[in-house]
Scaffold this motif. Structure first.
Motif, PDB file in Angstrom:
ATOM      1  N   VAL B  27      39.241 -10.296  -5.620  1.00  0.00           N
ATOM      2  CA  VAL B  27      38.410 -11.475  -5.342  1.00  0.00           C
ATOM      3  C   VAL B  27      37.672 -11.230  -4.032  1.00  0.00           C
ATOM      4  O   VAL B  27      38.282 -11.141  -2.972  1.00  0.00           O
ATOM      5  CB  VAL B  27      39.272 -12.751  -5.234  1.00  0.00           C
ATOM      6  CG1 VAL B  27      38.394 -13.957  -4.966  1.00  0.00           C
ATOM      7  CG2 VAL B  27      40.089 -12.946  -6.492  1.00  0.00           C
ATOM      8  N   VAL B  28      36.332 -11.100  -4.122  1.00  0.00           N
ATOM      9  CA  VAL B  28      35.586 -10.776  -2.903  1.00  0.00           C
ATOM     10  C   VAL B  28      35.074 -12.028  -2.202  1.00  0.00           C
ATOM     11  O   VAL B  28      34.713 -11.990  -1.036  1.00  0.00           O
ATOM     12  CB  VAL B  28      34.389  -9.844  -3.215  1.00  0.00           C
ATOM     13  CG1 VAL B  28      34.889  -8.493  -3.660  1.00  0.00           C
ATOM     14  CG2 VAL B  28      33.480 -10.458  -4.260  1.00  0.00           C
ATOM     15  N   LEU B  29      35.037 -13.153  -2.912  1.00  0.00           N
ATOM     16  CA  LEU B  29      34.453 -14.351  -2.304  1.00  0.00           C
ATOM     17  C   LEU B  29      35.023 -15.583  -3.007  1.00  0.00           C
ATOM     18  O   LEU B  29      35.128 -15.606  -4.238  1.00  0.00           O
ATOM     19  CB  LEU B  29      32.922 -14.314  -2.482  1.00  0.00           C
ATOM     20  CG  LEU B  29      32.082 -15.350  -1.743  1.00  0.00           C
ATOM     21  CD1 LEU B  29      32.060 -15.024  -0.264  1.00  0.00           C
ATOM     22  CD2 LEU B  29      30.666 -15.354  -2.306  1.00  0.00           C
ATOM     23  N   ALA B  30      35.389 -16.598  -2.211  1.00  0.00           N
ATOM     24  CA  ALA B  30      35.826 -17.872  -2.809  1.00  0.00           C
ATOM     25  C   ALA B  30      35.209 -18.985  -1.982  1.00  0.00           C
ATOM     26  O   ALA B  30      35.575 -19.192  -0.830  1.00  0.00           O
ATOM     27  CB  ALA B  30      37.349 -17.985  -2.800  1.00  0.00           C
ATOM     28  N   VAL B  31      34.212 -19.658  -2.551  1.00  0.00           N
ATOM     29  CA  VAL B  31      33.439 -20.621  -1.765  1.00  0.00           C
ATOM     30  C   VAL B  31      33.290 -21.939  -2.523  1.00  0.00           C
ATOM     31  O   VAL B  31      33.541 -22.018  -3.725  1.00  0.00           O
ATOM     32  CB  VAL B  31      32.027 -20.077  -1.449  1.00  0.00           C
ATOM     33  CG1 VAL B  31      32.103 -18.955  -0.439  1.00  0.00           C
ATOM     34  CG2 VAL B  31      31.332 -19.633  -2.716  1.00  0.00           C
ATOM     35  N   ALA B  32      32.836 -22.969  -1.764  1.00  0.00           N
ATOM     36  CA  ALA B  32      32.593 -24.283  -2.370  1.00  0.00           C
ATOM     37  C   ALA B  32      31.101 -24.555  -2.522  1.00  0.00           C
ATOM     38  O   ALA B  32      30.709 -25.520  -3.165  1.00  0.00           O
ATOM     39  CB  ALA B  32      33.237 -25.371  -1.512  1.00  0.00           C
ATOM     40  N   GLU B  33      30.258 -23.698  -1.921  1.00  0.00           N
ATOM     41  CA  GLU B  33      28.815 -23.951  -1.911  1.00  0.00           C
ATOM     42  C   GLU B  33      28.069 -22.912  -2.744  1.00  0.00           C
ATOM     43  O   GLU B  33      28.305 -21.705  -2.576  1.00  0.00           O
ATOM     44  CB  GLU B  33      28.289 -23.884  -0.473  1.00  0.00           C
ATOM     45  CG  GLU B  33      28.714 -25.053   0.391  1.00  0.00           C
ATOM     46  CD  GLU B  33      28.081 -26.345  -0.083  1.00  0.00           C
ATOM     47  OE1 GLU B  33      26.898 -26.313  -0.492  1.00  0.00           O
ATOM     48  OE2 GLU B  33      28.765 -27.384  -0.062  1.00  0.00           O
ATOM     49  N   PRO B  34      27.159 -23.340  -3.604  1.00  0.00           N
ATOM     50  CA  PRO B  34      26.403 -22.380  -4.409  1.00  0.00           C
ATOM     51  C   PRO B  34      25.617 -21.376  -3.569  1.00  0.00           C
ATOM     52  O   PRO B  34      25.494 -20.207  -3.955  1.00  0.00           O
ATOM     53  CB  PRO B  34      25.446 -23.257  -5.217  1.00  0.00           C
ATOM     54  CG  PRO B  34      26.062 -24.602  -5.221  1.00  0.00           C
ATOM     55  CD  PRO B  34      26.826 -24.723  -3.947  1.00  0.00           C
ATOM     56  N   ALA B  35      25.112 -21.824  -2.410  1.00  0.00           N
ATOM     57  CA  ALA B  35      24.233 -20.968  -1.613  1.00  0.00           C
ATOM     58  C   ALA B  35      24.943 -19.675  -1.215  1.00  0.00           C
ATOM     59  O   ALA B  35      24.374 -18.574  -1.327  1.00  0.00           O
ATOM     60  CB  ALA B  35      23.756 -21.722  -0.371  1.00  0.00           C
ATOM     61  N   ALA B  36      26.214 -19.816  -0.772  1.00  0.00           N
ATOM     62  CA  ALA B  36      26.951 -18.633  -0.322  1.00  0.00           C
ATOM     63  C   ALA B  36      27.155 -17.662  -1.481  1.00  0.00           C
ATOM     64  O   ALA B  36      27.018 -16.436  -1.322  1.00  0.00           O
ATOM     65  CB  ALA B  36      28.300 -19.064   0.261  1.00  0.00           C
ATOM     66  N   LEU B  37      27.470 -18.236  -2.662  1.00  0.00           N
ATOM     67  CA  LEU B  37      27.685 -17.375  -3.837  1.00  0.00           C
ATOM     68  C   LEU B  37      26.403 -16.643  -4.219  1.00  0.00           C
ATOM     69  O   LEU B  37      26.400 -15.430  -4.452  1.00  0.00           O
ATOM     70  CB  LEU B  37      28.176 -18.222  -5.010  1.00  0.00           C
ATOM     71  CG  LEU B  37      28.290 -17.462  -6.333  1.00  0.00           C
ATOM     72  CD1 LEU B  37      29.472 -16.512  -6.304  1.00  0.00           C
ATOM     73  CD2 LEU B  37      28.397 -18.413  -7.510  1.00  0.00           C
ATOM     74  N   LEU B  38      25.287 -17.413  -4.269  1.00  0.00           N
ATOM     75  CA  LEU B  38      24.017 -16.817  -4.681  1.00  0.00           C
ATOM     76  C   LEU B  38      23.626 -15.686  -3.734  1.00  0.00           C
ATOM     77  O   LEU B  38      23.147 -14.631  -4.175  1.00  0.00           O
ATOM     78  CB  LEU B  38      22.923 -17.892  -4.736  1.00  0.00           C
ATOM     79  CG  LEU B  38      23.046 -18.868  -5.903  1.00  0.00           C
ATOM     80  CD1 LEU B  38      22.077 -20.028  -5.746  1.00  0.00           C
ATOM     81  CD2 LEU B  38      22.804 -18.157  -7.232  1.00  0.00           C
ATOM     82  N   ALA B  39      23.853 -15.895  -2.431  1.00  0.00           N
ATOM     83  CA  ALA B  39      23.501 -14.859  -1.454  1.00  0.00           C
ATOM     84  C   ALA B  39      24.258 -13.571  -1.761  1.00  0.00           C
ATOM     85  O   ALA B  39      23.685 -12.471  -1.743  1.00  0.00           O
ATOM     86  CB  ALA B  39      23.820 -15.351  -0.035  1.00  0.00           C
ATOM     87  N   GLU B  40      25.535 -13.727  -2.056  1.00  0.00           N
ATOM     88  CA  GLU B  40      26.362 -12.545  -2.329  1.00  0.00           C
ATOM     89  C   GLU B  40      25.944 -11.872  -3.650  1.00  0.00           C
ATOM     90  O   GLU B  40      25.922 -10.650  -3.756  1.00  0.00           O
ATOM     91  CB  GLU B  40      27.836 -12.974  -2.370  1.00  0.00           C
ATOM     92  CG  GLU B  40      28.842 -11.821  -2.354  1.00  0.00           C
ATOM     93  CD  GLU B  40      28.788 -11.001  -1.065  1.00  0.00           C
ATOM     94  OE1 GLU B  40      28.376 -11.546  -0.026  1.00  0.00           O
ATOM     95  OE2 GLU B  40      29.131  -9.793  -1.113  1.00  0.00           O
ATOM     96  N   VAL B  41      25.589 -12.710  -4.646  1.00  0.00           N
ATOM     97  CA  VAL B  41      25.132 -12.153  -5.931  1.00  0.00           C
ATOM     98  C   VAL B  41      23.853 -11.361  -5.724  1.00  0.00           C
ATOM     99  O   VAL B  41      23.706 -10.233  -6.214  1.00  0.00           O
ATOM    100  CB  VAL B  41      24.904 -13.279  -6.960  1.00  0.00           C
ATOM    101  CG1 VAL B  41      24.151 -12.746  -8.176  1.00  0.00           C
ATOM    102  CG2 VAL B  41      26.232 -13.867  -7.402  1.00  0.00           C
ATOM    103  N   TYR B  42      22.919 -11.938  -4.952  1.00  0.00           N
ATOM    104  CA  TYR B  42      21.644 -11.262  -4.711  1.00  0.00           C
ATOM    105  C   TYR B  42      21.869  -9.967  -3.937  1.00  0.00           C
ATOM    106  O   TYR B  42      21.112  -9.003  -4.093  1.00  0.00           O
ATOM    107  CB  TYR B  42      20.674 -12.170  -3.944  1.00  0.00           C
ATOM    108  CG  TYR B  42      20.257 -13.398  -4.732  1.00  0.00           C
ATOM    109  CD1 TYR B  42      20.310 -13.400  -6.130  1.00  0.00           C
ATOM    110  CD2 TYR B  42      19.820 -14.549  -4.093  1.00  0.00           C
ATOM    111  CE1 TYR B  42      19.953 -14.513  -6.849  1.00  0.00           C
ATOM    112  CE2 TYR B  42      19.448 -15.674  -4.809  1.00  0.00           C
ATOM    113  CZ  TYR B  42      19.526 -15.654  -6.192  1.00  0.00           C
ATOM    114  OH  TYR B  42      19.172 -16.759  -6.910  1.00  0.00           O
ATOM    115  N   ALA B  43      22.909  -9.960  -3.071  1.00  0.00           N
ATOM    116  CA  ALA B  43      23.190  -8.743  -2.302  1.00  0.00           C
ATOM    117  C   ALA B  43      23.796  -7.668  -3.196  1.00  0.00           C
ATOM    118  O   ALA B  43      23.991  -6.532  -2.765  1.00  0.00           O
ATOM    119  CB  ALA B  43      24.136  -9.071  -1.138  1.00  0.00           C
ATOM    120  N   GLY B  44      24.131  -8.032  -4.438  1.00  0.00           N
ATOM    121  CA  GLY B  44      24.627  -7.034  -5.387  1.00  0.00           C
ATOM    122  C   GLY B  44      26.104  -6.739  -5.254  1.00  0.00           C
ATOM    123  O   GLY B  44      26.598  -5.738  -5.772  1.00  0.00           O
TER     124      GLY B  44
END
Lengths: 528, 217
Positions: B27-44
């Motif tokens: 598990v590389v990320l566990a967040v409550a906000e979409p913005a943080a997830l999207l940033a990580e997804v875009y970073a690949g």
């Protein structure tokens, strides 16, 4: 009715115009002697008194009587000797001029006008010395002579005239009698300019002109109002609401009547259809009093003048009619309140169910999930005995069963699809589990408000549960002054549920079965 | 396999992360906000994003919109939607706009480590994964004259497996029959329901789901 309005305004203006122009004509060189000059206004004032009495108008009588008295006084003191009487005859006319102009005007301009009259009259006299006035060949021997200063007297005279003129101009911008005010204004200008070229008995014109205007005005107004009253009683006898009758009579299409709710403190006024009165804005408000206080208010166009005379002179029959209208307006208002509160109850109920569903989802369900996750992690521990493992596994199964139960419960409270995706997806989901086939047809357009969606959903759910055969559901949104959402359920073999009918009615709509045997049930709901 | 979790409830988020870690999933990320997830997804940096359906601010279907954004802007990242709702309508629009790499699981499925890890692995491999509860809901023919009445018991089992997103070989394993038998069953099913089976496997799932959701034969 329109004829009387035409007659009234034309007659009023023509009468006043004649009365105003006459003295100006008499000012011209070679005109009649001073005695005749004073006689004419005295006669017109006398006529005004008579007509004013006929019209039962206190203001007209007041103004005309004052004009008559002062004119008579002016005539009397021309050959009299007491200096106080002569002083008064010079001081009073301009003061009266301001006051008389004030009778034409609204509150602020009338105050300005009265101040102007005060300056041009008594105050001016403090500085006015007839002997030092080169124009004054035949003036009174002594007027006041307190502080003889012709320059100051002239300034005060002009200032006063300017103030009266200013007040009249203010009156021109708003309020009634515009034509008359223009005439009065012209007269003030002519009179004030006459001080430069004519003997100083010019001020008596100040007396003549406004008195004549006021008298003419009020005589005309009296005649109009008498006619209006007669017309009102007649029109009400033939039927129709007072508001509509008055609109026609007064030629004021925006005239509005609102009625007082006797049960409300402080006073609350409602329109005839029971809706809250929208207030009066810049309109003139005339209260109509009955035996038990204010019955109604009449809102009229300010340029039509006050309706005080009208409201005071209403016959008992007209008052009775107004009271009846008040009664039905109050009833309509109460019915409206009742309908509003029913709608609020339904909306509140829906909102609470949604909130409950959300609370379950965000609260109990999440806690149960977290419990399940904890059990899952505990189960992964290698140190567990077989008995402990079996017990924990049992706990986990029960947590899942509880989650399933909660999910069913919250779905029953408020279908999540109805909240998130809308009526059509929710109905599709309903169709899958319904005991009979439910076919959803047509383009339903944009989503209606949530209370409309829930009511429609419940109607379809109920019919799908009770119908013997398949049903077909369609809906259409209608624009227009009151946008509505109409859903039709075809093929239903049973009448609509009564409780659901009440829910729909509470939302301001209707739920009924078609009478033509087409087995159609129609829900119509407003969706503004 | 790098997994990220988007879930607004703290307890549930921690629980999911612990269950995943227990199953040896990174598990590389566990967040409550979409913005943080999207940033990580875009970073690949993410292979699978596990997304809760109801998120702030409106608590309706924000999670579905986040999933849709990830799938449209970053197609190589898979999305596994976690939900409390057994509502096929939630998932069908997303399925129709994604060729694969999308899954929809009930949250309590996380308690079943085998199913969870299998679902993650399958969406990563480009398949569609649909929670069996959804299929049960769709196939639950309470009407005697429903669209599925024409199918035999075995054919219905095969259809449900197809709808869950399983491949022919997986269905064969699951039902202890040969792949050839699966193909025969499928031919019969598609013929009876008049579904075009020429599409690729993910399209086939969609066709079956749409057919079931429409509720008519």
């Amino acid at each position: 009715m329109r004829g009387s309005a035409w007659w009234s305004s034309r007659t009023r203006d023509a009468t006043a115009l004649a009365l105003c122009v006459l003295p100006v004509v008499l000012l011209l060189p070679g005109a009649a002697s001073r005695g005749q000059t004073a006689l004419l206004p005295a006669t017109t004032a006398l006529v005004a008194v008579g007509l004013g009495w006929l019209g039962e108008l206190r203001r007209g009588v007041l103004v005309a009587s004052a004009g008559l008295t002062l004119t008579a006084g002016n005539l009397a003191v021309i050959d009299a000797h007491p200096t106080w009487a002569q002083a008064a005859s010079v001081a009073a006319p301009p003061l009266f001029a301001g006051l008389a102009a004030a009778a034409l005007l609204a509150r602020i301009p009338s105050l300005v006008s009265a101040l102007g009259g005060l300056l041009a009259g008594p105050v001016r006299l403090v500085f006015y010395d007839t002997f030092r006035d080169p124009q004054c060949a035949s003036c009174y021997p002594q007027a006041a002579l307190l502080l003889p200063d012709p320059a100051m007297a002239k300034v005060l005279g002009w200032t006063g005239a300017a103030l009266v003129g200013f007040a009249l101009v203010l009156g021109l911008r708003r309020g009634p009698h515009r034509g008359l005010i223009v005439v009065a204004l012209l007269t003030v200008v002519v009179t004030a300019s006459s001080w430069a070229s004519l003997p100083a008995d010019g001020p008596s014109l100040f007396l003549i002109v406004p008195a004549a205007i006021a008298a003419g005005l009020d005589v005309g107004a009296a005649i109009i109002q008498r006619q209006r009253l007669a017309g009102l009683a007649e029109a009400l006898r033939t039927g129709g609401r007072t508001e509509r009758v008055l609109r026609n009579l007064l030629d004021d299409p925006d005239l509005r009547i609102d009625y007082r709710r006797p049960d409300a403190r402080p006073a609350v006024f409602v329109d005839a259809d029971g809706s809250a009165s929208s207030g009066s804005g810049d309109r003139v408000v005339t209260e109509v009093h009955g035996p038990r206080g204010v019955i109604a208010r009449i809102h009229t166009d300010p340029s039509r003048g006050s309706l005080d005379g009208l409201a005071d002179g209403l016959s008992p029959e007209v008052l009775l009619g107004l009271e009846q209208e008040q009664l039905s307006a109050v009833l309509a208002s109460r019915a409206r309140e009742l309908a509003d509160s029913r709608e609020r109850i339904v909306r509140r109920g829906d909102a609470q169910r949604r909130a409950l569903e959300r609370d379950l989802h965000d609260g109990a369900q999440q806690h149960l999930l977290a419990l399940g996750f904890d059990l899952q992690v505990a189960l992964a521990s290698p140190a567990l005995s077989a008995d402990d493992r079996a017990a924990l596994d049992q706990c986990r199964s029960e947590a899942r069963a509880a989650l399933d139960d909660l999910r069913d419960l919250s779905h029953g409270l408020y279908p999540p699809l109805l909240a998130t995706s809308g009526l059509v997806p929710a109905l599709r989901a309903l169709a899958r589990t319904a005991p009979v086939e439910v076919v959803i047809v047509g383009d339903w357009g944009p989503r209606p408000p949530s209370e409309v969606e829930r009511a429609c959903y419940l109607v379809v759910a109920d019919l799908a549960r009770r119908s013997a055969g398949s049903v077909q559901v369609s809906a259409v949104r209608a624009a227009g002054p009151v946008p509505s959402f109409t859903m039709t359920v075809l093929g239903s073999s049973c009448p609509p549920d009564r409780a659901l009918g009440q829910r729909v009615v509470a939302l301001g709509g209707s739920l009924r079965q078609s009478a033509d045997g087409a087995r159609a049930i129609e829900v119509v709901l407003p969706c503004g | 396999m790098r997994v990220a979790v988007l879930e607004d409830n703290h307890l549930v988020r921690q629980g999911i992360v612990r269950c995943l870690q227990e199953a040896d999933v990174e598990v590389v990320l566990a967040v409550a906000e979409p913005a943080a997830l999207l940033a990580e997804v875009y970073a690949g940096g993410i292979d699978v994003a596990m997304v809760d359906v109801r998120l702030p601010p409106t608590f309706t279907d924000e999670g579905l919109r986040v999933a849709s954004r990830i799938r449209s802007s970053h197609p190589e990242s898979a999305v596994l939607i976690l939900s409390q709702f057994v509502e096929p309508e939630f998932i069908l629009p997303l399925l129709s706009e994604s060729a694969g790499r999308v899954g929809y699981l009930l949250k309590d499925r996380v308690l079943d480590t085998v199913t969870l890890v299998d679902a993650l692995r399958r969406v990563c491999a480009g398949e569609l994964v649909i929670d069996p509860a959804i299929i049960t809901e769709l196939m639950d023919a309470r009407r005697p004259a429903g669209p599925l009445a024409a199918l035999s018991e075995r054919e219905r089992e095969v259809l449900a497996s197809v709808a869950e997103g399983l491949t022919n070989s997986a269905i064969a394993q699951h039902l202890f029959i040969s792949e050839r038998t699966v193909e025969v069953h499928l031919a019969h099913i598609f013929d009876k329901l008049r579904i075009d089976d020429s599409a690729r496997s993910n399209r086939r799932v969609l066709a079956v789901l749409t057919h079931l959701a429409a509720g008519r034969s």
